[in-house]
Design a protein around this motif. Sequence first.
Motif, short mmCIF file in Angstrom:
data_model
loop_
_atom_site.label_atom_id
_atom_site.label_comp_id
_atom_site.label_asym_id
_atom_site.label_seq_id
_atom_site.Cartn_x
_atom_site.Cartn_y
_atom_site.Cartn_z
N GLY A 19 6.46 64.33 18.55
CA GLY A 19 7.89 64.15 18.32
C GLY A 19 8.19 62.76 17.82
O GLY A 19 7.31 61.96 17.48
N THR B 255 10.39 67.67 18.00
CA THR B 255 11.24 67.16 19.07
C THR B 255 11.81 65.79 18.71
O THR B 255 11.08 64.91 18.25
CB THR B 255 10.44 67.04 20.38
OG1 THR B 255 9.80 68.27 20.66
CG2 THR B 255 11.35 66.65 21.53
N LEU C 54 5.84 70.67 18.80
CA LEU C 54 6.46 69.55 19.51
C LEU C 54 6.76 68.37 18.59
O LEU C 54 7.58 67.51 18.94
CB LEU C 54 5.55 69.09 20.65
CG LEU C 54 5.42 70.08 21.81
CD1 LEU C 54 4.38 69.59 22.81
CD2 LEU C 54 6.75 70.31 22.51
N SER D 281 9.60 71.85 28.11
CA SER D 281 10.27 70.60 27.76
C SER D 281 11.77 70.62 27.96
O SER D 281 12.42 69.57 27.85
CB SER D 281 9.98 70.25 26.29
OG SER D 281 10.55 71.21 25.41
N THR E 135 17.12 66.52 20.58
CA THR E 135 16.76 67.79 21.20
C THR E 135 16.19 67.62 22.61
O THR E 135 16.01 68.62 23.31
CB THR E 135 15.73 68.54 20.33
OG1 THR E 135 14.55 67.74 20.19
CG2 THR E 135 16.30 68.84 18.95
N MET E 136 15.90 66.40 23.02
CA MET E 136 15.43 66.13 24.39
C MET E 136 15.89 64.76 24.81
O MET E 136 15.69 63.78 24.09
CB MET E 136 13.91 66.23 24.47
CG MET E 136 13.39 66.26 25.91
SD MET E 136 11.59 66.48 26.00
CE MET E 136 11.04 64.80 25.79
N THR F 187 9.69 75.25 24.56
CA THR F 187 10.96 75.18 25.28
C THR F 187 10.75 75.35 26.77
O THR F 187 11.41 74.68 27.58
CB THR F 187 11.92 76.27 24.77
OG1 THR F 187 12.12 76.10 23.37
CG2 THR F 187 13.24 76.23 25.50
#
Length: 488
Positions: free
Chosen positions: A355, A313, A310, A279, A324-325, A276
């Motif tokens: 991810g 992700t 990761l 990223s 999430t990103m 976290t």
Amino acid sequence: MNAFDLQMYIDGQWYDPARTERIPVHNPARTAQVVGSVPDGRAEDVDRALAAAQRAQRDWAGLPLAERATHLAQAAARLASIDESGPRALTQEMGKILAESVMDFQSPPWVWSYYLDDLDGVERLLTERLSDEAGDLEVRRRPVGVVGAIVPWNWPIALLGVKLGPALLAGNTVVAVPSPFAPLGVLKAIEAIGDALPPGVVNVVTGAGERVGAALAAHPDVAMVAFTGGPEAGRSVAQTVAARLRRGVFELGGNDAAVLLDDVTVDDALVRQLATGFSMTSGQVCFAIKRLYVHESLFADVVAKLGDALQETVVGDGLDPEVTMGPLANERQYKRFRAMLADAEAGGATVRVFGRKRDAASWDQGYFHLPALVTDVRSDERIVAEEQFGPALPIIPFCTDEEAVALANGTDYGLTASIWSADRSRAWELAGQIDAGVTAVNMHGFTSFDARAPFGGVKGSGYGREMGKDGLLEFTWAQQLNDRHSVQ
């Protein structure tokens, strides 16, 4: 007509300049989509906003502190209860997930509460008195006047908030210039709080930074500039401000190091914090982890477990609840980030991505990039030496504590850092050797901040402080009133 075709805010009114040019705001998740627009301002619009701020400043400063605080508390309540259109506008213009955009809008009320909950303490900061048989001495902290606030695109409401709250409490008025990449969220925030403040106390001028930002910094009626943004633009603005012998607070980003000592337990909790920490907002946070230094005995384990974490992700449109990103915020940043990764690979580094893509079919329509870990990388590579501002983390082994400190201090930046150890005393000692305005122990990111303490950088990360007592006093100048006479 787009959903967010907005106006400037000057003297308590929504305002369109005589010029009809507007800046389109594109969605970085769908670059062909224009989600809104704002007026493309000019120097005359800055003049108009500053005239309004000048007119309002004397009356605003003349209000008792408690009345200014009441206005700010009303603004905080409105911002805290803003409807979803504000965060949605922010996500659509700069890409981060909706939960982060909500946090952005919630940040100013949290910062302002430090001051609002202790007005007696604020009063003591603004007025100090000494009386004895020699007479009276009073030090008054007077407002500087009109503050120019220049805010970036990544966390624009939060970063306007850390300027706005203390500036207004101290008796200043503000003219703000948001980034042309993310003006909509700022204007939605002002839409929420505008009626809580007298006309002219807060004004917003939109437009290209090289025009409106430069005009603001150079204007004779601006007593101080509070700037958050990149080092190149920051240095240019700082030179303009210095040439006029005016005040400034400059936060110019960081190349923030996290150091894992040899006694750390590499468990799920640690790995999640590290994931976290680098990223969040696709790595586009000034205090995000930009470099990870790991003791050589833990290096392989950290790389493997961080990669596993990761893999969870999900990258895609920030409005999608499963994502999430989100994407990088704009084409310029995307190309710069990709070039840094390419340079690292060309120099012999290993780049691994993790991810999954939420929507592979539309992947090329946005500035998306999966999170990456970079190993076997030299310290002089750009991905290490500069602030990458993207979702890639270089991981570098070290042997001794002394080497770790030297590596962490080995850039021109000095905003934030962290030391991780099972031995708090050892970590505390090393933390004090790091050249950074904020160094945390066993944490990195939002959890390591306290609104009671000053935030800011050293070296190329800028100067001046925001938040805490220092953040309030930055917006004042000290006047000594003295009728003390020597006692015979």
